[in-house]
Structures are given as structure tokens and as C-alpha cells.
Design an enzyme around this catalytic site. Structure first.
Site, PDB file in Angstrom:
ATOM      1  CE  LYS A   1      -2.771  -8.753  -3.954  1.00 34.10           C
ATOM      2  NZ  LYS A   1      -3.283  -7.865  -2.833  1.00 34.10           N
TER       3      LYS A   1
ATOM      4  CB  SER B   1       5.165  -7.709   6.463  1.00 33.83           C
ATOM      5  OG  SER B   1       4.443  -8.897   6.165  1.00 33.83           O
TER       6      SER B   1
ATOM      7  CB  CYS C   1      10.433  -0.476   2.848  1.00 32.91           C
ATOM      8  SG  CYS C   1      10.987  -0.090   1.178  1.00 32.91           S
TER       9      CYS C   1
ATOM     10  CG  PHE D   1      -0.232   0.320   2.532  1.00 39.36           C
ATOM     11  CD1 PHE D   1      -0.016   1.626   2.942  1.00 39.36           C
ATOM     12  CD2 PHE D   1       0.216  -0.699   3.361  1.00 39.36           C
ATOM     13  CE1 PHE D   1       0.638   1.915   4.145  1.00 39.36           C
ATOM     14  CE2 PHE D   1       0.860  -0.429   4.553  1.00 39.36           C
ATOM     15  CZ  PHE D   1       1.067   0.879   4.952  1.00 39.36           C
TER      16      PHE D   1
ATOM     17  CD  GLU E   1      -5.855  -6.196   0.334  1.00 36.92           C
ATOM     18  OE1 GLU E   1      -5.851  -6.945   1.322  1.00 36.92           O
ATOM     19  OE2 GLU E   1      -4.958  -6.200  -0.541  1.00 36.92           O
ATOM     20  NE  ARG E   2      -3.721  -2.421   4.516  1.00 38.50           N
ATOM     21  CZ  ARG E   2      -2.798  -2.499   5.472  1.00 38.50           C
ATOM     22  NH1 ARG E   2      -1.952  -1.489   5.651  1.00 38.50           N
ATOM     23  NH2 ARG E   2      -2.695  -3.570   6.234  1.00 38.50           N
TER      24      ARG E   2
ATOM     25  CD  GLU F   1       8.946  -2.279   8.348  1.00 40.95           C
ATOM     26  OE1 GLU F   1       9.401  -1.556   7.446  1.00 40.95           O
ATOM     27  OE2 GLU F   1       8.430  -3.390   8.131  1.00 40.95           O
TER      28      GLU F   1
END
Length: 500
Positions: A173, A226, A281, A149, A176-177, A383
Site C-alpha cells: 500500500k 510519521s 527521515c 511518499f 497515494e501522493r 520533525e
């Protein structure tokens, strides 16, 4: 309520699963759209469309594929404002940062415009008597990307830009957020001249991810997310015979030596730790001042700098950063601040409970600063992915060097110093994949390569640059002999051939 559809074979496709995910406006907390979540059958439909498009697209010469990339770049630039506003409305980052998200993706598209040079292969004339050897890079077929996201424009372009330019067809893909920008990018790719089926966008959750990882016609998968999920993607994809590059989490450190330019360090840390609400990140959430004097100065300067930061809605030109992406993520970040207090760290600036007048239901987290954080604390080990900066004091260069080198994550690290020898030694010895010297966010330029070490990356190939070209292609090597005449024949040989 607006529904966000899949984009398959060059057109919008309404999902049939009956399952949806809510897409929020992080500034208000309101649901602004629903995204359709795919079934395995819908993912297969996209794969079949990509497979059907592969033969034609892969036979297009590299120069013509590059022309599509040039036109795609032009179209994205022409629609920059629309894309940035759409991105900010779903992610929450401020407009200027959203434009940066798009621009960093375009830098890889610019690299992809030079793909004819990158796929030239190698040639050796006269490798043996009358024998020539040459290699060629060929596309893999249908490939896929699973993106997070936090960079809904940049990371998809990092993946599909090179993959499509070398002749593959692509299944994306996205998260979805914030799924709208990836769909818009696919539409622009078709407008740029890519045939239908070359770039497909399928929305979904774990069902869609697993469908990609197990589909026999998907040959390679790139992932960013993640570390636990990255490991799952790597293990599952590899078990099904796919190439996989899976980028995971990070806990990037900034080492501050006593001779550093503290004015610049404070400005760099402010942007790197709190920009985009820390949802990067390559953010810099840990600063390691060497010596208590350095630490004390840095602490006071950071407190003063934090007081100047403005948290606002994503369309506020004066805001330094906006909300985090969801209510769940806001709770997660504040939970890690709670954990830091429980760990025994000193919470110098507390960003919990921050609200913005008129947007009380938005997902805002104020900037937070910890001091006296220790390596054994859980809040240091994991994190946080939010606007939280932790000060870990070191008493020597060697102690500072050891902190990022022994941490479970090894994505990026920075050192701030005016001592060239110390910087050179640090860059050579630190056990981290990307190093900045007086550069707080050391994301390499597009013609170099991006990738971390340890639990920050699974697989042995990095993203974009020539490493990306290698990941999205396979090498074929040809050894050819052309006799001087039709009457010339070699005797039969039952030993391994040599070129002597």
C-alpha cells in the site's frame, strides 16, 4: 485525466470505490493524475490473490527465487531513467536524487539475491544419543508493507525484496501522493518471473490501511511514516495478532566538535539538511556545534554555502533540490518556520515565500537557517521535514551528547571530529539507533540493518539485512532420533527429556 489503477494478481485492476486522490506535479501545482482509493473488498481481493499464490511460491527453492531477484534487479537498472523521471514528476525531487532513491532500493534487492545463504538454518549432529537438532526458516504467508511518499522506490524495495525472496507473497500500500513507481516495480517483478499474486499494489487511504491491519490472512506488516501513525499501526496490527515493524519520525542531530574539518562539515550539512528538500527521515535538520567559537564559524560558513544553493524544477540538472510534495506540505514547513520565529529562535536565512520564475504555482520552499534554537522550543522538538536547518549551541561534549540522547526521536545522529576516542565514546553512549562518524546520513548498507529508537520505531525488529530475514520468517526447530535398528526401543519416560 490519467487514472492510476491497482495491480492485483499480475494485472491492472480498475477500482470500484468511486473515490480518488489527486496526484499533483509539484513543479507546477497542477493535478496530473487520479489514484483510485480501495475499498475493504478490493484489499481482500488482493489478499486472496496473494494467498492463492503463496503455496506455489513458497515451495520454489531459494535459488530459483533468487534468480527472480537477479532478473528484477536487471530490469530495474534497465529502466532506471524511466523510473527516475516518473518518480520526480510526482514527488518533486531532482532526477539525480530519484536515481539514488531507486539505487538504494536495489541494494536491498542485491542482498535478497543471496537469500539461499540467509535462510540456511542451523544443524547440530549428535545433540544427544542418536539425536540431531536442526532449524529451518519458513515464510509467514501473506505479508504487507505501507510506505511513505518520500521514498516511493527505495522503501517498497526494502520491504518486498526480502519478504518475497524468503517465500512470502506481498501486499504493498504505497503513498497515494506518488503511487506510479510502485505499480511499475510490480510490473517489472512479474516480468522478472514472479508468478501472478506474489506482489500486489493496492492504493488507498486509512480504509486500505485498516483493512491490512485487521485482515486475518495478513501475518506481518512493515510501515514507514510519521510517529503517531506508526504507533497506531503498531498497536492495531499487534492487537490483531500480526508482527509489526513501524518506523516513525526523526529529528537527527549533527554534533560538530571544535577539531572537525569545517570545509567538509559545511558540505555535508548542506546536502544532508537541504537535499531532497529535507523530505528524508535521515535528513540532518539539527546541527550542534560545541563552543561558541565553533558555532560562530559554522554559522557564517553555512550562510555562505546556502547562498550557493539552487532550488529548481526536478528536471533541472543544475538544481540542488526541487519542490516539496504538496501544497499542504509546503504550508506545513513554512508554518514550522513561523513557529521557530515565535519560539524566539533567530531566523538567519528565511526560505518562506520562495517562488521560481515560470513555476509560481510550484511547491517550492527556499533553504532556511535558524540559530540560537533551544531544546524547549516546539520547533526543535518536532520533525519539520523540510529544507530547514537549526543550530543548537552546546558548551561541552556532554551537553551535545545529551541533546540527541534525550530527544523524543532516536533515528540517526552524526558526529564530526578528528578525535577517534571522542567519536568512539559518543557512538557507544548516544541513545540513538544509527550513528554516523563523519558520515552525515548514516543509512547502513543493505546487509546491515536499518532502524531507530524511541519514537522513531515501534516493534523490536529492524528493516533489511538479517533482521529483515528474521522479521519475514518464522523458525521451526526439529529434534530427530533415528534408532540403530527397528528392534531398539527406549523405555517409557515420564520426565522431561534431556540430552545427557
Amino acid at each position: 485525466m490519467r487514472d492510476i489503477h491497482h495491480f492485483i494478481n499480475g494485472q491492472s485492476v480498475t477500482g470500484t470505490s468511486g473515490r480518488f486522490g489527486d496526484v499533483f506535479n509539484p513543479n507546477t501545482g497542477e493535478v496530473q493524475a487520479r489514484v483510485q482509493l480501495a475499498t475493504e473488498a478490493e484489499m481482500d481481493r488482493a489478499v486472496q490473490a496473494a494467498q492463492a499464490a503463496f503455496e506455489g511460491w513458497s515451495s520454489v527453492n531459494p535459488q530459483r527465487r533468487a534468480r527472480v531477484m537477479f532478473e528484477f534487479k536487471r530490469l530495474v537498472e534497465a529502466n532506471m531513467g524511466e523510473l527516475a523521471e516518473l518518480l520526480s514528476s510526482e514527488h518533486g525531487k531532482v532526477i539525480a536524487d530519484s536515481k539514488g532513491d531507486v539505487q538504494r532500493g536495489l541494494e536491498v534487492i542485491e542482498f535478497a539475491c543471496g537469500i539461499p545463504h540467509a535462510v540456511k538454518g542451523e544443524y547440530t549432529w549428535g545433540a544427544g544419543p542418536g539425536i540431531d537438532v536442526y532449524s529451518m526458516r519458513q515464510p509467514l504467508g501473506v505479508v504487507a508493507g505501507i510506505t511513505p511518499f518520500n521514498f516511493p522506490a527505495m522503501i517498497p524495495m526494502w520491504m518486498f525484496g526480502v519478504a518475497i525472496a524468503v517465500g512470502n507473497t506481498f501486499i504493498l500500500k504505497p503513498s497515494e501522493r506518488d503511487p506510479s513507481v510502485p505499480v511499475r516495480l510490480a510490473e517489472l517483478m512479474m516480468e522478472a518471473g514472479a508468478p501472478a499474486g506474489v506482489l500486489n499494489v493496492v492504493h488507498g487511504d486509512k480504509t486500505a490501511v485498516d483493512a491490512i491491519l485487521t485482515h486475518p490472512q495478513v501475518h506481518a506488516v512493515s510501515f514507514v511514516g510519521s510517529s503517531d501513525i506508526a504507533n497506531y499501526v503498531y498497536q492495531t496490527g499487534a492487537a490483531h495478532g500480526k508482527r509489526v515493524q513501524a518506523m516513525g519520525g526523526a529529528k537527527n542531530h549533527g554534533i560538530v566538535l571544535p577539531d572537525a574539518d569545517m570545509d567538509q562539515v559545511v558540505k555535508d550539512l548542506s546536502g544532508a539538511a537541504f537535499g531532497s528538500a529535507g523530505e528524508r527521515c535521515m535528513a540532518l535538520p539539527v546541527v550542534v556545534p560545541v563552543g561558541d567559537k565553533t558555532a560562530d564559524i559554522l554559522r557564517e560558513r553555512m550562510i555562505a554555502e546556502i547562498e550557493t544553493l539552487k532550488v529548481g524544477i526536478s528536471t533541472d540538472d543544475g538544481a540542488h533540490y526541487g519542490p516539496v510534495v504538496t501544497a499542504q506540505h509546503k504550508a506545513r514547513v513554512e508554518g514550522w518556520i513561523d513557529q521557530g520565529v515565535q519560539d524566539g529562535a533567530e531566523l538567519v536565512v528565511d526560505g518562506r515565500g520562495f517562488t521560481l520564475q515560470g513555476h509560481e504555482n510550484g511547491y517550492f520552499v527556499g533553504p532556511s537557517l535558524f540559530d540560537h534554537v533551544k531544546p524547549e522550543m516546539d520547533s526543535y522538538k518536532e520533525e519539520i521535514f523540510g529544507p530547514v536547518l537549526q543550530i543548537v549551541r552546546a558548551q561541552s561534549f556532554e551537553e551535545a551528547l545529551a541533546l540527541p540522547s534525550t530527544h523524543q526521536y532516536g533515528n540517526g545522529v552524526a558526529i564530526f571530529t578528528q578525535n577517534g576516542r571522542a567519536a568512539r565514546d559518543f557512538a557507544a553512549r548516544v541513545n540513538v539507533g544509527m550513528v554516523g562518524i563523519n558520515v552525515p546520513i548514516p543509512v547502513p548498507v543493505a546487509y546491515h540493518t536499518f532502524g531507530g529508537w524511541k519514537r522513531s520505531a515501534f516493534g523490536d525488529t529492524n528493516q533489511h539485512g538479517m533482521e529483515g530475514v528474521k522479521f519475514w520468517t518464522k523458525v521451526k526447530t526439529v529434534t530427530a532420533r533415528w534408532p540403530d535398528s527397528e528392534l531398539e526401543h527406549a523405555d517409557s519416560s515420564f520426565v522431561i527429556p534431556t540430552m545427557g
